[in-house]
Design an enzyme around this catalytic site. Structure first.
Site, short mmCIF file in Angstrom:
data_model
loop_
_atom_site.label_atom_id
_atom_site.label_comp_id
_atom_site.label_asym_id
_atom_site.label_seq_id
_atom_site.Cartn_x
_atom_site.Cartn_y
_atom_site.Cartn_z
N TYR A 142 -26.92 -5.56 5.39
CA TYR A 142 -26.51 -4.28 5.13
C TYR A 142 -27.59 -4.13 3.83
CZ TYR A 142 -24.20 -0.15 3.27
OH TYR A 142 -23.80 0.54 2.17
N THR A 195 -27.64 -3.41 0.65
CA THR A 195 -27.11 -4.07 -0.30
C THR A 195 -27.35 -5.56 -0.66
OG1 THR A 195 -24.94 -4.00 -0.42
CG2 THR A 195 -25.43 -2.02 -1.45
N LYS A 196 -27.52 -6.04 0.70
CA LYS A 196 -26.84 -7.41 0.63
C LYS A 196 -28.87 -8.27 0.32
CE LYS A 196 -22.98 -7.27 1.67
NZ LYS A 196 -22.72 -6.88 2.74
N ASN A 197 -28.82 -9.62 -0.17
CA ASN A 197 -29.95 -10.33 -0.87
C ASN A 197 -31.23 -9.76 0.58
OD1 ASN A 197 -28.49 -10.96 -1.78
ND2 ASN A 197 -28.44 -13.26 -2.05
#
Ligand code: PLP
Length: 391
Positions: free
Chosen positions: A188, A190-192
């Site tokens: 997603y 916002t993930k790393n």
């Protein structure tokens, strides 16, 4: 408080904005030009590359971690009447995935320092109906995998790891997501590393991985995605009532390039993390606990606990004040017990898991994307200090 914001309105620092580079854009454009944008060769490459990075025997790409959790639970044989033990300190998707199988989520409270599920309280929550233990490696900090694997082995339960925060995380050198039967990843925004929307299941067992592949594409028999390829038309058979959970090559194009930079991004977040630790050491807030010695922390979320009794302002006023300073902040998470749907249908409330309730009411996530410049980090630090009256 000084009324002039640290950052002007047109320079608002968006929380969790991903780092996108020219090679990502070029790969997406190449995918568009190739004429094959749906599930295809890039998805297969991304699965192979992630399985190699994680040291997992199998990996199946899907369109979200929510889908990954749902299918991992179904492949574990979870259904109505079963119970799944999980943590209250997670995104609602973890609980919803359990509910969508017809099973009942059972919460075990978190440890007050790691914010991970407390292994010492799991035994007491196990009943004859328990099928799965579903821990979350919160913020990228590994759960105690010695304890969790001991419990699931002793009771004959399936372990499914929610690794939405934990791409880079290891425990005694072994990658998060490879301890259980399944590990579920999120890409997603916002993930790393990101694919826009996207997820993946790591699977230990080949039969499980094959079943998840089938369930993720309408329940159509193996390799149905190739039916329009150059190997000749193939009829497919529907062997289960599956779901529309497949990842597109357009998404995998991003994932492939992002995965190539996963270590560089982790190192950048480590620099930011250290600057925050140093800058906030004298403040009346609780910074994240240091990683356990034999682990690698995924460094996904940098959280501060704002205790009104100590800081002199409530957490929600801190959030508003940071936003007014031009800094986007997050809350990960209110305890899932705080949401009305679960209160109404499962009878959860503030006393169900009191540690998670307290942490959820005090926690704030600061920006830690690899995209941040040194000046951005300085602005975040200045804003935090100013909002807490130490500017
Ligand atoms: C983001 C997240 C999910 C859901 O991931 P999606 O890819 O958005 O479906 C699940 N669990 C946790 C802990 C998350 O942070």
């Amino acid at each position: 408080m000084n009324s002039e914001a640290i950052r002007a309105k047109d320079r608002f620092l968006v929380f969790g904005a991903p780092a996108i580079e020219e090679e990502d854009i070029a790969e997406v454009v190449a995918t568009l030009r190739s004429g094959w944008i749906g599930t295809g060769p890039r998805v297969a490459q991304f699965e192979t590359a992630m399985a190699a990075y994680k040291g997992s025997p199998h990996a199946v790409a899907l369109n979200s971690c929510t889908a990954a959790l749902h299918l991992a639970l179904l492949a574990s044989g979870v259904g109505p009447g079963d119970e799944v033990i999980t943590t209250p300190m997670t995104f609602c998707a973890t609980v919803n995935a359990i509910l969508h199988t017809g099973a009942t989520p059972v919460l075990v409270d978190i440890e007050p320092d790691s914010f991970n599920i407390d292994p010492n309280q799991i035994d007491a929550a196990i009943t004859p109906r328990t099928k799965v233990v579903l821990p979350v490696h919160f913020a990228g900090r590994s759960c105690d995998m010695d304890a969790l694997t001991a419990i699931t082995t002793r009771h004959g339960l399936t372990l499914i790891e929610d690794c939405a925060h934990a791409i880079e995380t290891t425990w005694r050198g072994r990658a998060a997501g490879t301890f259980g039967a399944f590990g579920c990843l999120s890409f997603y925004v916002t993930k790393n590393i990101i694919t826009g929307e996207g997820g993946m299941v790591l699977a230990r067992d080949e039969v499980d991985a094959a079943r998840i592949k089938v369930l993720g594409l309408h329940g159509m028999s193996k390799d149905a995605w190739k039916r329009f390829g150059d190997e000749g038309f193939k009829h497919y058979q529907v062997v289960e009532a599956g779901f529309k959970y497949n990842m597109m090559d357009l998404q995998a194009a991003l994932g492939l390039r992002q995965l190539g930079r996963v270590e560089r991004y982790w190192q950048r977040r480590q620099q930011i993390w250290r600057r925050y630790d140093e800058a906030f050491a004298d403040l009346p807030v609780v910074c994240p606990a240091a990683a356990a010695p034999h682990t690698r922390h995924g460094l996904h979320l940098y959280t501060l606990l704002i205790d009104e009794a100590v800081c002199g302002l409530p957490r929600d006023r801190f959030l508003d004040a940071m936003t007014a300073q031009g800094i986007g902040v997050g809350v990960h998470y209110l305890s899932v017990t705080e949401h009305p749907y679960y209160e109404r249908t499962l009878g959860w409330g503030p006393h169900t898991t009191p540690v998670a309730t307290r942490v959820g009411r005090q926690t704030v996530s600061l920006p830690i994307s690899a995209r941040l410049s040194d000046n951005d980090v300085s602005d975040v630090i200045a804003a935090v200090r100013r909002v807490l009256g130490r500017g």
